[in-house]
Design a protein around this motif. Structure first.
Motif, PDB file in Angstrom:
ATOM      1  N   GLN A 194       0.844  -1.206   0.000  1.00 32.25           N
ATOM      2  CA  GLN A 194       0.000   0.000   0.000  1.00 32.25           C
ATOM      3  C   GLN A 194       0.876   1.252   0.000  1.00 32.25           C
ATOM      4  OE1 GLN A 194      -2.498   0.658   3.460  1.00 32.25           O
ATOM      5  NE2 GLN A 194      -3.737   2.178   2.390  1.00 32.25           N
ATOM      6  N   ALA A 195       1.891   1.244   0.839  1.00 34.37           N
ATOM      7  CA  ALA A 195       2.775   2.412   0.922  1.00 34.37           C
ATOM      8  C   ALA A 195       3.491   2.628  -0.407  1.00 34.37           C
ATOM      9  CB  ALA A 195       3.789   2.219   2.050  1.00 34.37           C
ATOM     10  N   LEU A 196       3.944   1.544  -1.028  1.00 39.54           N
ATOM     11  CA  LEU A 196       4.664   1.676  -2.298  1.00 39.54           C
ATOM     12  C   LEU A 196       3.721   2.152  -3.406  1.00 39.54           C
ATOM     13  CD1 LEU A 196       6.884  -1.559  -2.264  1.00 39.54           C
ATOM     14  CD2 LEU A 196       7.548   0.756  -1.617  1.00 39.54           C
ATOM     15  N   ALA A 197       2.479   1.638  -3.393  1.00 42.51           N
ATOM     16  CA  ALA A 197       1.530   1.998  -4.455  1.00 42.51           C
ATOM     17  C   ALA A 197       1.259   3.502  -4.463  1.00 42.51           C
ATOM     18  CB  ALA A 197       0.227   1.222  -4.302  1.00 42.51           C
ATOM     19  N   ARG A 198       1.334   4.153  -3.278  1.00 45.14           N
ATOM     20  CA  ARG A 198       1.101   5.593  -3.239  1.00 45.14           C
ATOM     21  C   ARG A 198       2.393   6.369  -3.036  1.00 45.14           C
ATOM     22  NH1 ARG A 198      -2.863   7.179   0.852  1.00 45.14           N
ATOM     23  NH2 ARG A 198      -1.568   8.195   2.361  1.00 45.14           N
ATOM     24  N   GLY A 199       3.511   5.665  -3.055  1.00 48.73           N
ATOM     25  CA  GLY A 199       4.796   6.303  -2.819  1.00 48.73           C
ATOM     26  C   GLY A 199       5.267   7.132  -4.008  1.00 48.73           C
ATOM     27  N   ASP A 200       6.244   7.957  -3.763  1.00 52.71           N
ATOM     28  CA  ASP A 200       6.767   8.851  -4.789  1.00 52.71           C
ATOM     29  C   ASP A 200       7.507   8.073  -5.874  1.00 52.71           C
ATOM     30  OD1 ASP A 200       7.462  11.786  -5.486  1.00 52.71           O
ATOM     31  OD2 ASP A 200       9.377  10.723  -5.618  1.00 52.71           O
ATOM     32  N   GLU A 201       7.119   8.335  -7.111  1.00 48.83           N
ATOM     33  CA  GLU A 201       7.725   7.598  -8.224  1.00 48.83           C
ATOM     34  C   GLU A 201       9.231   7.805  -8.294  1.00 48.83           C
ATOM     35  OE1 GLU A 201       5.704   7.701 -12.043  1.00 48.83           O
ATOM     36  OE2 GLU A 201       7.629   7.987 -13.038  1.00 48.83           O
ATOM     37  N   GLY A 202       9.670   9.036  -8.109  1.00 50.28           N
ATOM     38  CA  GLY A 202      11.097   9.325  -8.200  1.00 50.28           C
ATOM     39  C   GLY A 202      11.887   8.625  -7.105  1.00 50.28           C
ATOM     40  N   PHE A 203      11.338   8.646  -5.898  1.00 52.50           N
ATOM     41  CA  PHE A 203      12.019   7.990  -4.773  1.00 52.50           C
ATOM     42  C   PHE A 203      12.127   6.487  -5.021  1.00 52.50           C
ATOM     43  CE2 PHE A 203      11.961   6.068  -0.487  1.00 52.50           C
ATOM     44  CZ  PHE A 203      13.008   6.741   0.109  1.00 52.50           C
ATOM     45  N   LEU A 204      11.028   5.879  -5.480  1.00 51.34           N
ATOM     46  CA  LEU A 204      11.032   4.430  -5.723  1.00 51.34           C
ATOM     47  C   LEU A 204      11.917   4.075  -6.918  1.00 51.34           C
ATOM     48  CD1 LEU A 204       7.314   3.450  -5.068  1.00 51.34           C
ATOM     49  CD2 LEU A 204       9.252   3.438  -3.506  1.00 51.34           C
ATOM     50  N   LEU A 205      11.927   4.945  -7.909  1.00 52.82           N
ATOM     51  CA  LEU A 205      12.803   4.712  -9.065  1.00 52.82           C
ATOM     52  C   LEU A 205      14.265   4.679  -8.612  1.00 52.82           C
ATOM     53  CD1 LEU A 205      13.482   4.612 -12.125  1.00 52.82           C
ATOM     54  CD2 LEU A 205      13.343   7.103 -12.131  1.00 52.82           C
ATOM     55  N   GLY A 206      14.642   5.651  -7.792  1.00 54.02           N
ATOM     56  CA  GLY A 206      16.016   5.699  -7.301  1.00 54.02           C
ATOM     57  C   GLY A 206      16.366   4.464  -6.488  1.00 54.02           C
ATOM     58  N   LEU A 207      15.440   4.051  -5.630  1.00 55.86           N
ATOM     59  CA  LEU A 207      15.691   2.860  -4.807  1.00 55.86           C
ATOM     60  C   LEU A 207      15.794   1.608  -5.671  1.00 55.86           C
ATOM     61  CD1 LEU A 207      13.339   3.320  -1.749  1.00 55.86           C
ATOM     62  CD2 LEU A 207      15.831   3.203  -1.692  1.00 55.86           C
ATOM     63  N   ALA A 208      14.873   1.489  -6.640  1.00 57.46           N
ATOM     64  CA  ALA A 208      14.876   0.311  -7.517  1.00 57.46           C
ATOM     65  C   ALA A 208      16.192   0.257  -8.289  1.00 57.46           C
ATOM     66  CB  ALA A 208      13.686   0.364  -8.475  1.00 57.46           C
ATOM     67  N   TYR A 209      16.625   1.413  -8.766  1.00 59.92           N
ATOM     68  CA  TYR A 209      17.884   1.500  -9.511  1.00 59.92           C
ATOM     69  C   TYR A 209      19.048   1.100  -8.600  1.00 59.92           C
ATOM     70  CZ  TYR A 209      21.568   3.839 -12.296  1.00 59.92           C
ATOM     71  OH  TYR A 209      22.690   4.143 -13.010  1.00 59.92           O
TER      72      TYR A 209
END
Lengths: 365, 138
Positions: A194-209
């Protein structure tokens, strides 16, 4: 000494009036309509819906217009609005296997039942600016072809049948809801999703990278990425049965990651999962990679101390409204706080000067 | 009810107006907007999680003949919820149901089907047809 400060009201009112004028821009240029924003800035609208955590394209378009295109400000407006809505209930979980896919690709299997369907994608474009778009024009209608059988089962089901990928354990029928309960760590996967689904795209992109570059590596393949329409089923309290109350667009990403196994269990692929409102592929992919990285504990992996493995770090910081609220509040007057700091640093300097003078006179003697 | 819910507001209003039905009714619940929490399943099949909310508007009516109808529609249109509730009630009136079916439900169903078919046809045109090229000389 505390001094109450007043007198900002007129300045604030005038600032907001100027803001309204700036928002409108040059009045000789036609004003944007919500339909134009919702129709032509659709991916921006999708992002506002996903991170605002409220599916309503018209409202998201309004928020973008009001926020002058500032994503986080628009998301803030949607979050504030959603708190005013009474909750009628919870829909049944969406059946993404039954999605009417307009796009569906797999990077792991070339031949999948239902085929590889590219849909409206930026992939394979040359990323060259198209100056034709600077002029107005209607594109030629997209080609059509006879659709084959519409059944598009999940690609990972192929691995699942052979037992090559971990199964998905069933969880609590009533998942935790971070909009209703305070965050508490450790939290379970449902809350993280749930937190990830509404989380910031840029922040998650950086973490995924970061996981791809070795900070909590999980070696992800895109088992499947699908975009399409899904029915929302909601049980009508007055009737006692569920009806479809809407069709919404979703992006789903399933990753296939490297193995887990134990003495009793032979090695299996593992899963990461992303599901996002609208066509939001970068976000869905990022979500899946971060979801997988966060599952290290349950899969018996090593904690390498990578940021993407740190549940509290990720979940507590991926919300851009919480983040911007705390960050931007330091722009607001802190005159009294700062006055105290000023007093303190002056006293410390006086004391330092006094002890330096004392030391100097001691040395002189 | 699903067809009413999924129809575009303007189209539903247009069909309703064209059908020229003005049944007497009383409100059981005046239109009100709220939210429904949508859920997904981990891995598309496992444990449920909360995905995010969606705006929903609902209304309930009772016709003069006693039929009760409910409208639950996506979005914030009170007008749409009202029409959906009235249509739902009329569908339970054997005298009115065929007219609602012909004037509103039928067109909505056909249009929804056509829109879905159009999307599917465009998607089908972007389906990759792999062919394997032979490598080397033999």
């Amino acid at each position: 000494m505390y001094v109450a400060v007043k007198g900002g009201e007129r300045a604030i009112d005038n600032a907001h009036a100027w803001l309204a004028e700036e928002r409108r821009g040059d009045p000789s240029v036609p004003e944007l309509s919500l339909a134009q924003i919702a129709g032509q800035m659709r991916l921006a609208v999708n992002r506002v819906m996903a991170e605002g955590s409220l599916y309503d394209p018209e409202l998201a378009a309004l928020a973008l217009k009001q926020a002058r295109g500032d994503m986080v400000e628009a998301i803030f407006l949607i979050r504030a609005y959603r708190t005013t809505l009474p909750r009628f209930g919870e829909a049944r979980p969406v059946e993404t296997a039954a999605m009417a896919c307009q796009r569906r690709i797999s990077a792991t299997f070339k031949d999948v039942p239902g085929g590889q369907v590219l849909g409206p994608t930026f992939d394979y474009t040359h990323r060259l600016l198209d100056f034709k778009l600077a002029a107005e024009g209607t594109p030629a209608p997209a080609p059509e072809a006879a659709p084959g059988p519409q059944h598009t089962p999940h690609v990972l089901g192929i691995l699942d049948r052979e037992g090559l990928i971990e199964g998905e354990p069933e969880g609590s029928e009533t998942p935790p809801d971070l909009t209703r309960e305070a965050l508490d760590f450790p939290c379970d996967r449902a809350l993280r999703l749930q937190a990830l689904a509404r989380g910031d795209e840029g922040f998650l992109l950086g973490l995924a990278y970061s996981t791809q570059r070795g900070y909590g590596r999980t070696h992800a393949f895109v088992g499947e990425l699908r975009v399409g329409m899904v029915a929302v089923e909601f049980e009508i309290p007055e009737l006692g049965f569920a009806i479809e109350i809407a069709e919404i667009e979703l992006t789903e990403c399933e990753t296939v990651n490297q193995f887990a196994g134990s003495k009793s269990e032979p090695p299996q692929f593992t899963r990461g999962y992303g599901l996002v409102f609208g066509q939001s592929e970068r976000k869905a992919l990022s979500m899946a990679l971060v979801d997988r990285a966060l599952r290290w504990r349950e899969l018996g992996e090593e904690d390498t101390g990578a940021p993407a493995q740190d549940e509290e770090f990720v979940v507590a910081h991926c919300d851009n409204i919480q983040a911007t609220g705390f960050l931007e509040h330091i722009k607001l007057p802190h005159y009294v706080d700062f006055q105290a700091e000023l007093e303190l640093v002056r006293r410390m300097r006086r004391e330092a000067a006094a002890s330096a003078a004392a030391a100097a006179s001691e040395a002189a003697e | 009810m699903s067809l009413f819910a999924k129809a575009a507001e303007d189209r539903l209003a247009e069909l309703w107006q064209a059908a020229a039905m003005a049944p007497d009714f009383t409100w059981l619940r005046r239109p009100e907007s709220g939210a429904v929490m949508l859920r997904g399943l981990a891995g598309g099949q496992g444990a449920p999680f909360n995905l995010g909310e969606m705006t929903v508007t609902r209304a309930s009516v009772r016709l003069a003949g006693g039929q009760v109808g409910h409208g639950y529609v996506a979005g914030r249109s009170k007008r749409k919820a009202e029409i959906a509730a009235l249509c739902d009630a009329l569908m339970q009136d054997p005298a009115a149901a065929p007219a609602v079916e012909a004037a509103i439900l039928g067109p909505l169903a056909r249009e929804a089907e056509a829109a879905a078919a159009k999307r599917a046809a465009k998607a089908a045109a972007t389906k990759v047809e792999f062919f394997t090229m032979q490598r080397g000389e033999d």
